[in-house]
Design an enzyme around this catalytic site. Structure first.
Site, PDB file in Angstrom:
ATOM      1  N   PRO A   2      -8.993   0.710  -7.324  1.00 59.82           N
ATOM      2  CG  PRO A   2     -11.269   0.239  -7.203  1.00 59.82           C
ATOM      3  CD  PRO A   2      -9.933  -0.423  -7.146  1.00 59.82           C
ATOM      4  CD  GLU A   3      -5.390   6.082  -5.670  1.00 62.95           C
ATOM      5  OE1 GLU A   3      -5.367   6.965  -4.976  1.00 62.95           O
ATOM      6  OE2 GLU A   3      -4.231   5.668  -5.974  1.00 62.95           O
ATOM      7  CG  HIS A  96     -13.901 -14.135 -11.876  1.00 59.69           C
ATOM      8  ND1 HIS A  96     -13.324 -15.376 -11.627  1.00 59.69           N
ATOM      9  CD2 HIS A  96     -13.380 -14.036 -13.092  1.00 59.69           C
ATOM     10  CE1 HIS A  96     -12.487 -15.956 -12.105  1.00 59.69           C
ATOM     11  NE2 HIS A  96     -12.564 -15.014 -13.549  1.00 59.69           N
ATOM     12  NE  ARG A 119      -4.941 -10.637  -8.067  1.00 56.99           N
ATOM     13  CZ  ARG A 119      -3.977  -9.587  -8.222  1.00 56.99           C
ATOM     14  NH1 ARG A 119      -3.789  -8.482  -8.723  1.00 56.99           N
ATOM     15  NH2 ARG A 119      -2.789  -9.954  -7.324  1.00 56.99           N
ATOM     16  NE  ARG A 153       0.181  11.274  13.205  1.00 60.89           N
ATOM     17  CZ  ARG A 153      -0.019  10.133  13.348  1.00 60.89           C
ATOM     18  NH1 ARG A 153       0.934   9.015  13.123  1.00 60.89           N
ATOM     19  NH2 ARG A 153      -1.062   9.608  14.360  1.00 60.89           N
TER      20      ARG A 153
END
Ligand SMILES: [Zn+2]
Length: 272
Positions: A2-3, A96, A119, A153
């Site tokens: 998920p973002e 899970h 996971r 940068r």
């Protein structure tokens, strides 16, 4: 994984369903990877606490808790496969499942907040100081701060966007899509971008993320109440994973390169 928009949508969905309720009991699987704070300490901190607010900081879901004038936060990082489900106690417990918080109060009777993670890259922890995350918040950072952040940068802008210690929560999709919308090549050195380009990039990033949050909002019930991530990545990708397909603006085939180990998609004509 998920973002930021998905995490924001999940946090909002969970907030709507459980804020104001009190945690009556906590069950944990005690699987060591999942618990950054030992599970007995998590259970002790949560039990009897009231859920004041659920929100997002970076890609972490933050549950603000209070108990007898003491405040703390329960931090949930979903990792690759972590899910939060708000269920009634009679809903079968999925495989899970690593934590179950039983919540009383509110309409609809007892609810359970369940953390499910196949996971086990997800992490649960407790903090007594307000969690701020490692970097700046892309949706609220000012233009001046945004420019200072990237000043001098030497890395490619794509890599800088993914650097979580600069901006937190920006992942691969939103980096590629915002660079396309801003007309900036992903390999450009950050320090060489002009003020105007950084301004366009910040605007594009906010637009892309906000748009995805709006789309995600319509499918949050699938995410929170049922089992599945379906319907989440509804953002209309203009470059991401469109390698070889014509650019939607100019028709040039979209190219794929690798920057900092991440597949990166761009239009060689629209992006300078
Ligand atoms: Zn193009």
């Amino acid at each position: 994984m998920p973002e930021l928009p998905e995490v924001e949508t999940i946090a909002n969905g969970v907030h709507d369903r459980i804020h104001g309720r009190t945690i009556r009991s906590v069950w944990t699987s005690n699987k060591p990877q999942t618990f950054k704070t030992p599970p007995d300490q998590i259970a002790e901190a949560l039990t009897g606490s009231r859920v004041d607010r659920v929100h997002r900081v970076g890609k972490t879901i933050v549950v603000d808790l209070s108990r007898r004038r003491k405040t703390m936060q329960f931090l949930i990082h979903l990792g690759m496969t972590g899910r939060l489900l708000v269920s009634t106690p009679d809903t079968p417990i999925p495989p899970h499942t690593h934590a179950i918080l039983t919540l009383s109060g509110g309409s609809g009777g007892i609810k359970e907040l369940r953390f499910v993670d196949a996971r086990r890259f997800g992490r649960l922890s407790i903090t007594e100081t307000a969690y701020e995350g490692p970097g700046s918040e892309p949706l609220t950072i000012s233009l001046e701060d945004f420019i200072v952040l990237f000043h001098h940068r030497k890395t490619p802008i794509k890599a800088a966007l993914l650097n979580q210690s600069l901006l937190h929560g920006v992942g691969n999709i939103y980096a590629d899509e915002s660079l396309f919308r801003a007309g900036i090549r992903p390999r450009r050195q950050v320090g060489r971008l002009t003020r105007a380009e950084l301004g366009r990039l910040r605007t594009a990033l906010v637009e892309v993320i906000r748009h995805a949050i709006e789309l995600g909002g319509s499918s949050v019930s699938d995410y929170v109440d049922a089992d599945g991530v379906r319907g989440f990545f509804q953002l209309e990708h203009r470059v991401y994973l469109r390698t070889g397909e014509p650019c939607l603006v100019c028709g040039t085939p979209i190219q794929r390169i690798v920057i900092g180990g991440r597949g990166t998609h761009f239009c060689s004509r629209c992006q300078k």
